[in-house]
Design a protein around this motif. Structure first.
Motif, PDB file in Angstrom:
ATOM      1  N   TYR A   1     -22.386   5.787  31.640  1.00 56.11           N
ATOM      2  CA  TYR A   1     -23.017   4.495  31.920  1.00 56.11           C
ATOM      3  C   TYR A   1     -22.936   4.126  33.400  1.00 56.11           C
TER       4      TYR A   1
ATOM      5  N   PHE B   1     -28.887  -3.428  34.959  1.00 54.06           N
ATOM      6  CA  PHE B   1     -28.290  -2.496  34.007  1.00 54.06           C
ATOM      7  C   PHE B   1     -27.422  -3.190  32.965  1.00 54.06           C
ATOM      8  N   ALA B   2     -27.496  -4.512  32.872  1.00 54.74           N
ATOM      9  CA  ALA B   2     -26.647  -5.272  31.944  1.00 54.74           C
ATOM     10  C   ALA B   2     -25.219  -4.753  32.008  1.00 54.74           C
TER      11      ALA B   2
ATOM     12  N   LEU C   1     -29.856   9.715  30.371  1.00 52.08           N
ATOM     13  CA  LEU C   1     -28.801   8.747  30.667  1.00 52.08           C
ATOM     14  C   LEU C   1     -29.124   7.416  29.997  1.00 52.08           C
ATOM     15  N   PRO C   2     -28.105   6.603  29.718  1.00 50.51           N
ATOM     16  CA  PRO C   2     -28.379   5.302  29.094  1.00 50.51           C
ATOM     17  C   PRO C   2     -29.115   4.346  30.040  1.00 50.51           C
ATOM     18  N   ALA C   3     -29.955   3.497  29.463  1.00 47.63           N
ATOM     19  CA  ALA C   3     -30.756   2.567  30.269  1.00 47.63           C
ATOM     20  C   ALA C   3     -29.930   1.396  30.777  1.00 47.63           C
ATOM     21  N   ALA C   4     -28.933   1.012  29.995  1.00 51.92           N
ATOM     22  CA  ALA C   4     -28.136  -0.157  30.378  1.00 51.92           C
ATOM     23  C   ALA C   4     -26.875  -0.174  29.540  1.00 51.92           C
ATOM     24  N   GLY C   5     -25.934  -1.014  29.932  1.00 54.23           N
ATOM     25  CA  GLY C   5     -24.731  -1.195  29.125  1.00 54.23           C
ATOM     26  C   GLY C   5     -23.505  -0.624  29.792  1.00 54.23           C
ATOM     27  N   TYR C   6     -22.429  -0.569  29.007  1.00 61.42           N
ATOM     28  CA  TYR C   6     -21.153  -0.115  29.536  1.00 61.42           C
ATOM     29  C   TYR C   6     -20.431   0.647  28.452  1.00 61.42           C
TER      30      TYR C   6
END
Lengths: 511, 311
Positions: free
Chosen positions: B178, B259-260, B168-173
């Protein structure tokens, strides 16, 4: 039925996901860049620096990775012999991203707009008039000013098409002329760009720029494979990423300096022996090694070696020597009993050192300074303030000492900012020297500003550096290393110490 | 019907009072934050090292910061009364668009996290009820999860699922993927608390005389649970589920930072750093409306269920 062990299951899912991610990246080939600052909005040039770095808009002149000024929207430029009239010949067939041609008239209109804004570097240039003449832009000045090309290369001088502005004159879109056009602004922290020309095979076609203000989160995004390129690493993350075989770390110490501002109108600090003693008591190398995790950034002189023009010969010029510091303080009449705080005429050698936490390393560096100065009998009380307090105390003369970070690349010729900070007649003074003036430095800064003759500039640079080094109106501490990290899937990544371009157009996919 | 009207009136009255108090306090707090507002706004626009006295003074003039705080608050109140939330001090653009985009993203998170936490809470609460030992485990889990800061849970999930296993992604949108880790972080915390309430409510309902009586009558265990235990245990559980919704809406402040994630929480923190008063005020109004609504829902549902279960 054979049972699936948990480990096999996790490994299987991870591999499948990794394959899916890799193949998705390969086909879409979107470069994912993560920086610290987002798109602030359309008003008042706020994001021009980012738009410049992403190569969406161009300036007439640009600064390369060594600070050398090169043609950009202007294919070449020259100044008349009086240094008062500059001519910039427009590059042929330049087109804005809205399809309109880049004309001299459009540039004149844009420059006129820019120079009215106080945040624009161009607002500080003594301009008499800007006009279009054939295929050129002619800028007439009120006094000789040889730094004009550098001011035109600043981030705030980017040229946008007239179509970027609405009928009320407000900026409503970003149409530049650079190699990438802005495809969409999803929100302040997410921009998408596409290459204007169909680039060669391994070149970057689409870019997703994301702003994430926490340095650790940026590092995690690279580690997790969500980003290919991240800017502004923390010292801790840099150490960790260096050990990762799939990641490359690039550090460059540029002209951003941490230094101690010293109010020389304070009678104690007016004594050059006290300032020298404070400087000699600073253990820059250990502070850089332990707190910044990079011994190379200890300031051996004011400017880092990446700018050979701006360094004095002699290597390590700012030494650490407690013994000499002690003897200079004795010589200045500050006596010490039983290792306590030095005193003279019943007054203690005690100062307040202001600093701020917006740059997270500054408070701990200030504590190290406090301990180092204590060793030579100088007492320092650290006060964490907001940066504006340092600026206002500096202007009112209430400041004693302040540890700050200062960039000398906002205009890609150091004199642009040096003259704000060290010319005693500068109205913009606030950072840099406090209460200090040197007619020699003032003259050298003006000679440099007025002449394009390299020998005059060379002499001026040496005078400025020598006097600042000898008189110590500021105590240089360390250079700021701009650190980026990128995935091994990316090649040709460069780190521009003037922060004028990410140079994405030069990057290539490794395969 | 009466209950609905009362609830509605209660909600409106409470909302009016809370919003007025919150926005005034917010305004006051920003005024009292250390540092020069004009400088902070200029720093948010241009980066701190690009701020010269001229740049700062320009912001000061542009935003009319020379006028007294009361005048500015009154002016802002007047614009809001006309249905306009004002313009951002930093970007100069109307706050409505970034605000609604951020609200949408936060609601996306909560829309996944809340039902997940309720389902998990019910499941674990049910499993952990029944014996005093299981109840003790439920209490321990509840205490641990309430005590563990959100960022610890978030970072643990990131290091496992994003960095270690790269699932899974670490951070972002971006897409749905996400939403997984931030909503899981949100859900884990409130699920444990809901489980605790479910376990204790079921246990105490199990000891109620009416339940013992139902057993004495010879009703089957399933029937006893469905007809007698659940109706008794429901009011506190439903009320707490809505309180949990409110706490998730405030919990996003930390989780969105980790998670920005560009939702309301991140927008709020960014705006406080930048001293973007119109944006802070708009977010405060929005959060106040959401949280007061959740609390009113909690109260009225508890009242409704209590009435219908005859307690």
């Amino acid at each position: 039925m054979a049972t699936l062990s948990r480990r096999t299951f996790v490994a299987g899912v991870a591999t499948t996901a990794a394959c899916l991610t890799a193949s998705a990246d390969h086909s879409a080939r979107t470069l994912r860049v993560v920086g610290s600052r987002g798109f602030v909005g359309f008003s008042g040039l706020a994001s021009s620096h980012l738009i410049q770095n992403l190569e969406i808009a161009e300036t007439l002149v640009r600064a390369d990775d060594s600070g050398q000024l090169l043609p950009a929207l202007a294919s070449h430029f020259h100044v008349d012999s009086d240094y008062m009239t500059w001519r910039f010949k427009l590059r042929e067939q330049a087109i804005f991203h809205d399809g309109s041609a880049v004309t001299p008239q459009a540039i004149v209109q844009e420059l006129e707009r820019i120079r009215l804004r106080p945040a624009a570097a161009l607002s500080r240039v003594p301009i008499a008039s800007i006009r279009a003449e054939g295929d050129s832009i002619v800028i007439a000045l009120t006094r000789p000013f040889a730094l004009l090309p550098a001011y035109l290369a600043a981030g705030s001088s980017i040229i946008l098409s007239p179509g970027s502005y609405g009928s009320n004159g407000a900026l409503g879109a970003i149409f530049g002329s650079g190699p990438y056009r802005l495809a969409s602004i999803k929100d302040a922290n997410n921009l998408e760009m596409r290459a204007v020309d169909d680039p060669s095979d391994h070149a970057i076609r689409t870019v997703h720029y994301m702003a994430v203000n926490d340095a650790e989160t940026r590092a995690r995004m690279l580690e997790a494979g969500n980003a290919h390129l991240i800017y502004n690493l923390s010292p801790a993350a840099r150490e960790r990423l260096r050990r990762n075989p799939a990641i490359r770390v690039v550090s460059t110490a540029g002209p951003r300096i941490r230094y101690v501002m010293v109010n020389t109108s304070d009678p104690r600090l007016a004594d050059i022996n006290v300032r020298r003693a404070l400087s000699l008591a600073m253990d820059r190398i250990n502070a850089a090694r332990i707190l910044l995790r990079s011994p190379n950034v200890a300031a051996s002189q004011m400017m880092p070696p990446i700018l050979p023009d701006w360094t004095l010969p002699g290597g390590q010029m700012l030494m650490h020597d407690e013994e000499q510091a002690n003897s200079l303080l004795e010589k200045a009449g500050w006596k010490r009993e039983k290792g306590g705080v030095r005193q003279k005429d019943g007054k203690r050698l005690s100062f307040t050192l202001n600093t701020y936490s917006m740059r997270p390393e500054l408070p701990s560096l200030a504590e190290a300074l406090q301990a180092q100065w204590k060793k030579v009998g100088v007492e320092v009380r650290i006060s964490l303030v907001t940066p504006d307090r340092i600026l206002s105390d500096s202007r009112s003369g209430a400041l004693e000492l302040a540890l700050i970070a200062r960039s000398y690349f906002v205009v890609p010729d150091l004199v642009g900012t040096l003259s704000e900070d060290f010319d005693s007649a500068s109205p913009a003074r606030g950072w840099g020297a406090v209460g200090w003036s040197s007619s020699e430095v003032n003259d050298a800064l003006r000679r440099y500003e007025n002449s394009t003759d390299e020998s005059v500039r060379e002499t001026s640079r040496k005078v400025i550096l020598r006097i600042i080094h000898e008189e110590l109106p500021i105590l240089p501490h360390s250079w700021f290393e701009s650190v980026l990290a990128h995935s091994a899937a990316l090649t040709n990544v460069s780190n521009n110490p003037f922060e004028t371009s990410f140079s994405i157009s030069r990057m290539r996919w490794a395969s | 019907m009466n209950a609905v009207i009362i609830a509605l009136l209660l909600w409106l009255a409470r909302l009016g009072a809370v919003v007025t108090i919150i926005v005034s306090l917010c305004f006051l707090m920003v005024e009292l934050l250390p540092g020069d507002v004009a400088f902070q706004i200029a720093a948010a626009r241009h980066d701190i090292e690009r701020v010269t006295p001229a740049v700062r003074n320009d912001v000061y003039r542009e935003l009319g910061l020379d006028r007294s705080a009361m005048v500015r608050l009154a002016e802002w109140g007047w614009t809001v009364a006309q249905g306009d939330l004002g313009r951002s001090n930093v970007s100069g653009e109307a706050v409505a668009a970034p605000l609604s985009a951020a609200l949408f993203r936060t609601l996306q998170l909560v829309a996944i996290a809340w039902p997940t936490s309720v389902l998990l809470g019910l499941l674990f609460g049910f499993l952990l009820s029944g014996s005093t030992r299981r109840l003790a485990i439920a209490k321990l889990l509840g205490a641990l999860s309430s005590g563990a800061p959100a960022y610890v849970i978030g970072l643990t999930l990131v290091s496992l699922f994003a960095i270690q296993w790269r699932l899974l992604p670490a951070a972002g949108y971006g897409g749905l993927i996400y939403l997984v880790l931030p909503s899981a972080t949100l859900a884990v915390r409130s699920a444990a608390r809901i489980a605790l309430i479910v376990a204790t409510s079921l246990s105490s309902a199990g000891g109620h005389p009416s339940v013992s009586f139902a057993r004495m009558k010879g009703l089957g265990e399933l029937e006893v649970t469905l007809k007698h235990v659940f109706p008794l245990a429901a009011p506190p559980i439903v009320a707490f589920a809505f309180v949990g919704l409110a706490s998730q809406l405030t919990g996003v402040v930390i989780i969105e930072q980790v998670f920005a994630y560009p939702g309301l929480g991140k927008l709020l923190v960014d705006s406080v750093v930048a001293r973007d008063v119109p944006m802070i005020q708009a977010i405060a109004i929005l959060l106040a409306v959401l949280i007061v609504s959740c609390n009113t829902l909690a109260e009225s549902s508890a009242r409704f269920l209590s009435l219908s279960s005859g307690r």
